[in-house]
Design an enzyme around this catalytic site. Structure first.
Site, PDB file in Angstrom:
ATOM      1  N   HIS A  22      -9.734  -6.413   9.365  1.00 39.96           N
ATOM      2  CA  HIS A  22      -9.119  -7.426   8.495  1.00 39.96           C
ATOM      3  C   HIS A  22      -8.878  -8.759   9.218  1.00 39.96           C
ATOM      4  O   HIS A  22      -7.882  -9.445   8.956  1.00 39.96           O
ATOM      5  CB  HIS A  22      -7.809  -6.896   7.896  1.00 39.96           C
ATOM      6  CG  HIS A  22      -7.973  -5.638   7.118  1.00 39.96           C
ATOM      7  ND1 HIS A  22      -8.765  -5.557   5.996  1.00 39.96           N
ATOM      8  CD2 HIS A  22      -7.458  -4.391   7.313  1.00 39.96           C
ATOM      9  CE1 HIS A  22      -8.731  -4.315   5.520  1.00 39.96           C
ATOM     10  NE2 HIS A  22      -7.955  -3.595   6.307  1.00 39.96           N
ATOM     11  N   ASP A  50       0.841  -1.203   0.000  1.00 42.65           N
ATOM     12  CA  ASP A  50       0.000   0.000   0.000  1.00 42.65           C
ATOM     13  C   ASP A  50       0.872   1.247   0.000  1.00 42.65           C
ATOM     14  O   ASP A  50       1.096   1.879   1.044  1.00 42.65           O
ATOM     15  CB  ASP A  50      -0.982  -0.001   1.173  1.00 42.65           C
ATOM     16  CG  ASP A  50      -2.178  -0.905   0.911  1.00 42.65           C
ATOM     17  OD1 ASP A  50      -2.225  -1.542  -0.153  1.00 42.65           O
ATOM     18  OD2 ASP A  50      -3.065  -0.970   1.782  1.00 42.65           O
ATOM     19  N   VAL A  86      -3.433  -3.694   8.317  1.00 44.39           N
ATOM     20  CA  VAL A  86      -4.168  -3.193   9.466  1.00 44.39           C
ATOM     21  C   VAL A  86      -3.557  -1.850   9.861  1.00 44.39           C
ATOM     22  O   VAL A  86      -2.351  -1.767  10.128  1.00 44.39           O
ATOM     23  CB  VAL A  86      -4.102  -4.179  10.650  1.00 44.39           C
ATOM     24  CG1 VAL A  86      -4.794  -3.585  11.878  1.00 44.39           C
ATOM     25  CG2 VAL A  86      -4.750  -5.500  10.263  1.00 44.39           C
TER      26      VAL A  86
END
Length: 464
Positions: free
Chosen positions: A310, A184, A338
């Site tokens: 998650h 990410d 997370v």
């Protein structure tokens, strides 16, 4: 500082040191689940408003590309050459390398020309000055050392927010050798211009130290019936997959000093019939723990997660690959996804085990989706420290036996060390001889996971 100095002294004279709570963190007030986050400073801003140049290198970042080599990546909007001139003195470019360029389209978006050039061989622990495409500004980089100590900074789920800016500022203040990012990156999410602004945002750091990344769910960018999956990520962030005999840019490995680092893909096939599983077995079989006593593994979705966010998403990958990592003696596993921080004891199969890995979730770089602030109660026996805050981690591997991990919470514009621990390598703990086998076959997985009676029973004591 006193406790840290005592710990280092004990290590140097050969006395093991388990870990200790941070005196600085205690002085700073509540930590962990008792901490209440303040709002970010309004003064934090991002450089999105500046006028983008129509020529010259942009979004410059570097990555390791095999032994004593570095890959330089940049973007241009013109037809400049894919060459890098470099040397050990400013403006004195005694060497030159030529590489390749690519571009991609995504719906109505057309990228600039993306250049990838590998330079080297380079000397270890040395500053080099370089210029991209025969024009534009001069950059400089520092190669990692070939021996301990070596320092990594770590942050996942980075994004482009005010918290991202403070995280990058804090990383910039560190004396580190390599940055690790378990997925990410830009949070572009199909908005391709955000890949460009992210490249500009991280350039001051990513052009000076190697950034080693793996993909997360926000890199997937999949459009049904179109072949767009990871298109932007693969074009812009080329990692040393070919140098590590991997068939995919989504998983690979590299070595720094005495550490072997494996970057895995949570969003590509990982079952026993997959290319990634076969490659991981092959890569682990090649690891020489006498030469690289530390084994680190990174991927996006955590396997051990006591946050409500998650939950259970990593179970399938864990079932397939944890036996391989346990058999190989992985020391530390780092994940993101997370949006909070959590550190475990040494664990495998959900049980405490002195020969298991320490798992660290650090998906708190500064993303726009906010923090995951709800934890499950009671806290699992394997969870040591957890806190919903933005921040970054620093891992300093001091020698073959000991490493120091610290997590720095972003308190306004100050990095506050909230969690730290000394970690002893599994090699120095005698675990490799007890656990590691010459093969990584399915028939021995139950034995390696501690499910056979002949295996040493897991201890209830937390080992680091």
């Amino acid at each position: 500082m006193v406790a840290g100095g005592v710990a280092l002294l004990l290590i140097l004279v050969g006395i093991p040191w388990i870990g200790f709570p941070s005196a600085g963190a205690a002085a700073a007030g509540p930590i962990g689940e008792d901490y209440v986050r303040p709002p970010p400073r309004k003064a934090l801003s991002l450089p999105w408003g500046r006028v983008r140049s129509s020529a010259g290198p942009q979004q410059v970042h570097i990555s390791l590309a095999g032994n004593k080599h570095m890959r330089i990546t940049w973007v241009t909007s013109d037809v400049s050459s894919s060459i890098v001139e470099y040397g050990k003195a400013p403006g004195a470019y005694r060497s030159k390398s030529e590489g390749e360029s690519t571009s991609y389209g995504f719906l109505l978006y057309k990228s600039g020309k993306i250049h990838h050039v590998v330079i080297g061989p380079l000397e270890d622990d040395t500053i080099y000055y370089y210029r991209c495409g025969g024009q534009g500004p001069e950059f400089h980089l520092k190669t990692p050392p070939s021996r301990f100590p070596v320092t990594f900074t770590v942050t996942g789920d980075l994004g482009q927010t005010g918290w991202t800016s403070s995280t990058l500022d804090h990383i910039g203040d560190c004396r580190y050798d390599v940055h690790l990012l378990p997925g990410d990156l830009s949070y572009a999410d199909y908005q391709q211009h955000l890949w460009d602004t992210f490249g500009d945002l991280v350039q001051p750091l990513a052009s000076a130290r190697p950034w080693m990344v793996t993909e997360g769910n926000h890199e997937k960018e999949m459009i049904p019936f179109l072949n767009t999956e990871f298109r932007s990520y693969n074009a812009r962030w080329k990692m040393p997959f070919e140098e590590s005999d991997s068939p995919s840019n989504l998983f690979y490995s590299f070595e720094v000093a005495g550490a072997h680092i494996i970057m895995l893909g949570s969003y590509t096939d990982y079952d026993e019939a997959s290319d990634q599983y076969s490659w991981l077995k092959s890569d682990l079989a090649k690891v020489d723990r006498r030469r690289t006593p530390w084994l680190l593994v990174l991927f996006h979705v955590p396997w051990y997660n006591s946050n409500w966010a998650h939950q259970r998403e990593g179970e399938d990958m864990m079932a397939a690959m944890e036996p391989l990592l346990y058999a190989a003696g992985a020391d530390i596993v780092l994940a993101g996804h997370v949006h909070a921080y959590e550190r475990t004891a040494r664990v495998v199969g959900g049980r405490l085990d002195p020969c298991g890995a320490v798992h660290i979730t650090i998906g708190d770089g500064g993303n726009r989706e906010g923090l995951a602030q709800r934890y499950r109660d009671p806290k699992p026996h394997w969870s040591v420290f957890r806190e919903a805050s933005f921040g970054h981690g620093e891992l300093k591997i001091v020698n073959t036996s000991h490493a120091h991990w610290g997590w720095h919470r972003n308190d306004d514009d100050e990095p506050v060390r909230s969690d730290e621990v000394w970690i002893k390598s599994l090699v120095s703990s005698g675990c490799i001889a007890r656990v590691q086998q010459p093969e990584f076959g399915k028939s021995q997985e139950a034995h390696r996971m501690g499910w056979a009676d002949t295996r040493t029973k897991p201890s209830s004591k937390i080992f680091y």
